[in-house]
Structures are given as C-alpha cells and as structure tokens.
Design an enzyme around this catalytic site. Structure first.
Site, mmCIF file in Angstrom:
data_model
loop_
_atom_site.group_PDB
_atom_site.id
_atom_site.type_symbol
_atom_site.label_atom_id
_atom_site.label_comp_id
_atom_site.label_asym_id
_atom_site.label_seq_id
_atom_site.Cartn_x
_atom_site.Cartn_y
_atom_site.Cartn_z
ATOM 1 N N SER A 1 0.853 -1.178 0.000
ATOM 2 C CA SER A 1 0.000 0.000 0.000
ATOM 3 C C SER A 1 0.898 1.239 0.000
ATOM 4 O O SER A 1 1.715 1.417 0.902
ATOM 5 C CB SER A 1 -0.883 -0.023 1.260
ATOM 6 N N LYS B 1 -0.880 -0.870 -4.516
ATOM 7 C CA LYS B 1 -2.129 -0.155 -4.208
ATOM 8 C C LYS B 1 -1.751 1.279 -3.885
ATOM 9 O O LYS B 1 -0.852 1.526 -3.085
ATOM 10 C CB LYS B 1 -2.807 -0.823 -3.016
ATOM 11 N N LYS C 1 -2.959 5.002 -2.550
ATOM 12 C CA LYS C 1 -3.960 5.790 -1.845
ATOM 13 C C LYS C 1 -4.320 6.994 -2.708
ATOM 14 O O LYS C 1 -3.417 7.625 -3.302
ATOM 15 C CB LYS C 1 -3.393 6.267 -0.506
ATOM 16 N N ASP D 1 -7.129 3.044 -3.422
ATOM 17 C CA ASP D 1 -7.908 3.039 -2.178
ATOM 18 C C ASP D 1 -8.189 4.486 -1.775
ATOM 19 O O ASP D 1 -7.264 5.263 -1.535
ATOM 20 C CB ASP D 1 -7.108 2.329 -1.069
ATOM 21 N N GLU E 1 -11.047 0.717 -4.070
ATOM 22 C CA GLU E 1 -11.399 0.354 -2.698
ATOM 23 C C GLU E 1 -12.065 1.527 -1.985
ATOM 24 O O GLU E 1 -11.515 2.632 -1.949
ATOM 25 C CB GLU E 1 -10.108 -0.067 -1.979
ATOM 26 N N ASP F 1 -13.929 -1.870 2.035
ATOM 27 C CA ASP F 1 -13.082 -2.055 3.211
ATOM 28 C C ASP F 1 -13.903 -1.584 4.422
ATOM 29 O O ASP F 1 -14.573 -2.382 5.091
ATOM 30 C CB ASP F 1 -11.777 -1.251 3.022
ATOM 31 N N LYS G 1 -10.278 -7.320 6.888
ATOM 32 C CA LYS G 1 -9.320 -6.965 7.936
ATOM 33 C C LYS G 1 -9.843 -7.559 9.237
ATOM 34 O O LYS G 1 -10.904 -7.159 9.715
ATOM 35 C CB LYS G 1 -9.223 -5.443 8.092
ATOM 36 N N GLY H 1 -4.530 -4.675 5.574
ATOM 37 C CA GLY H 1 -3.544 -4.478 6.637
ATOM 38 C C GLY H 1 -3.822 -3.198 7.384
ATOM 39 O O GLY H 1 -4.538 -2.309 6.903
#
Ligand code: OSB
Ligand code: MG
Length: 373
Positions: free
Chosen positions: A139, A165, A167, A193, A218, A243, A267, A295
């Site tokens: 991430s 991934k 952000k 995400d 996400e 998520d 998660k 995570g």
C-alpha cells in the site's frame, strides 16, 4: 482454559517513512500488544495479540485509548468470569458489548494464540490452510509530487511486490494514477484506495479511473454507504471493493446482495477478530466474491496472523501483507515477515508462529496496563 491476566503493552513504533491517506498522515504507529496468560491443562501459557485501532477515529469509529479503556472496564472482566474459555467462544461472551470490534479482536487474538500454543498447533494448520506462501502487495501512501510517487513505486516494483495499491483522495487521483500506469505499463497489478473520501456525486469524475485498467477501487464512499456503492459500481467498469463498510458478516451479505462489492478487503480487526474474518471469507467464497487480506500497519504479530489467514483458498487477490521492513526498521518479533519473490511465507510455528522480543519491545513501550480478575 481460564484467563488469568491480560497485559496491554502500549507501543509507539517509528515508521520508515510518513504514511499519508485521505484521512491523515502517520509518522509512527501507536498500538497496544495484548499479552494473555491462560491456565490450560498443560499449565500456564502466554499468547499475543495486537490492537489495530488508530490514535484517532478517522478510519473507523474506534480509537486506541478508547479500545484500551473498553478492554479494561468491560472486555477483561467479562472474560475473567468465564470458567472454561475458548477462543471460539470469546465473541459470544462479548456479544452484549455493542461495537468495539478492534478491542475485541485484539483480546480474542491473544487467547487464540495461547490456545494454539498449548496444543502446539499453528494458526495456518488450525484454519486448514494448504498454501505455504501468499502473494504480497504493498500500500503506497499519497506523495507530495508525481515524481516522488514514481520513485517510491519503482522501489517496490524493483523489490518484487506482486501488486501496488495507491492511496487516492480528491485532488490526488487521476493524475497520479495515470502517471503510474504510464510509467509501469499495462501489466502492473495496480489498484487504488480512497478511504471513503468521495461521495456519489463524484461518480462522473471517478469514472475516469476506468481508463486505467485498475484491479479494483477500494472504498470510494462512506462506511454507511453500502447502497450508494452499489449504484456507483453500476456506473463504473472498475470492480468495486469495500473495506470500511464491511464491519460484519451481515454487512458483507448486504453488500453482496446490493451489488456493492465485487471484491472484499477482509481486515480481522475491523470485523471483530480472525474467526469472524474467516466467516466473511466463507460467505464471500460461497457467493463467488473475491477477497484479499487488508492491513493496518501491523507489527510482526498481526502480520504473521494475516499471512496465515490469507492462505485460505478464497483469498484470490494479493493482500496488503508487505514485508515488515516496508513500515518498520525494527519490528518487535524475533523473525519479522519478509517479502521475497513477491510472496511472504505462511508461518508454521505454534500459534501465530512468532516470538516477541521483549527487550526490543521495551524500547518502544510507552506504558503497560496489567489487568487481573
Ligand atoms: O484502508 O487499507 C486501508 C492503513 C491504515 C488504515 C487503513 C488502511 C491502511 C493501508 C495500509 O492501506 C495497509 C498495510 O498495512 O499495508
Ligand atoms: Mg482500505
């Protein structure tokens, strides 16, 4: 088993680099590690868990000091009162306490580790996991400039990570995504995400992400917006992944039924523990919904547990289970998770398969709470 003591080791672990999401920047990871002592037929056994609640309620409603307070005032007394405690019954003993899944998960985790250690069984064997390795994704936080971003992603791609991934947030989305896609080409497994940073009126904007062949997007919308995620999913080609919204098996069932989730990020902390995480895995698999293990910048304890969970057959996408060194120069366990060849190994030792290095942990300890009956 009888729970004899819970010790909460409050830690502050420096990160190798600041980590920025749509909701804020972290330069260190605050957590508490739970040390549970249980009496078993084999004598007293110690198990370890960790709490993934963050300092402030910006990702989920919980926050770290609140989780510790709920543990001290309600969770611990409820479990100390149980004559014959098993990890599988922890959730039911705590069901009368509304919410606080991360606080509950941390304690269940420590009890489960102790229970498995007492019978010398690894968490992966307990789950029935056959895989020996799981693909390792990373991430990547929001960066100040696109050139910095490309440099950071180059580092992870060169290291061999199986998937990137990124952000995103309003103002830092289409441009960085296009730049990464252009730099690394169409074959890079790449997803984004948003951590709930958009609303449904942003749909025409978010649709431009469809041009970049992402594995998934996400949680673009809010935690409560399951139906709206369903509407957005119908307006976009990029698969929708939830998520924050998936707080329980019931939420997963709603999301699947409403077409709001083609993919689910599981998660364990967010859903109240590893056993509930497995239930969501089973439910999703039965519906043909892909899952992957998310995570929360876990220490070596949670990272090891996540690597085992992600070995279940329904985890068909790479998880956010990077090597410990992606976040920490110094982990608190003796054998931190290492990424090699795009994978991490599923731990095979008893319990979660890791040993806490108490001397190293002491260096990062800001306080200890000892809870007894
Ligand atoms: O949304 O997946 C998220 C970290 C903190 C809070 C929320 C999230 C994240 C990450 C990091 O993306 C995942 C990791 O631990 O590698
Ligand atoms: Mg997320």
């Amino acid at each position: 088993m009888r729970l004899r003591e819970l010790r909460l080791h409050h830690l502050d672990l420096p990160l190798v680099a600041p980590f920025t999401t749509s909701f804020g920047t972290e330069v260190s990871k605050a957590t508490y590690v739970v040390e549970a002592t249980v009496d078993t037929p084999a004598g007293p056994v110690t198990g370890w868990g960790e709490c993934v609640a963050m300092r402030a309620p910006l990702y989920s409603p919980e926050h770290l000091s609140g989780a510790a307070e709920v543990t001290q005032r309600w969770i611990a007394p409820a479990l100390f009162a149980v004559q014959d405690l098993r990890a599988e019954s922890v959730a039911e003993h705590l069901e009368h306490l509304i919410g606080h899944p991360m606080a509950k998960a941390a304690v269940e985790m420590a009890v489960l580790d102790a229970q498995l250690r007492a019978i010398d069984l690894s968490f992966s064997a307990y789950l029935g996991v056959l895989r020996r390795t799981v693909p390792s994704g990373v991430s990547v936080g929001i960066q100040d400039t696109v050139s910095q971003l490309l440099e950071v992603v180059h580092g992870y791609v060169d290291a061999g990570y199986a998937r990137i991934k990124l952000k995103i947030k309003p103002g830092a989305d289409l441009e960085p995504v296009a730049a990464v896609r252009a730099e690394f080409g169409p074959d890079l497994p790449f997803q984004v995400d948003a951590n709930a940073a958009y609303t449904l009126v942003d749909a025409p904007h978010l649709r431009h992400l469809d041009e970049h062949d992402l594995l998934l997007i996400e949680q673009p919308l809010g935690e409560a917006d399951i139906r709206q995620h369903g509407e957005l999913a119908r307006l976009m080609r990029t698969p929708m992944c939830l998520d924050e919204s998936i707080v329980s098996p019931e939420a997963a069932a709603d999301a699947i039924t409403l077409g709001a989730a083609a993919v689910i990020n599981i998660k364990p902390g967010r859903v109240g523990g590893y056993l509930q995480a497995r239930a969501i895995h089973d439910l999703s698999r039965a519906h043909g919904i892909a899952v992957w293990c998310g995570g929360m910048l876990e220490t070596g304890i949670g990272r090891a547990a996540n690597a085992a969970l992600a070995g279940l057959a329904g985890f068909t996408l790479p998880g956010d289970i990077s090597g410990s060194d992606r976040f920490y120069a110094q982990d608190i366990v003796t054998e931190p998770i290492v990424m090699h060849d795009g994978v991490v190994d599923v731990p095979t030792g008893p319990g979660f398969g890791v040993e806490v290095d108490r001397e190293i942990m002491a260096r990062f300890t800001t306080g200890v709470q000892t809870l007894t009956p």
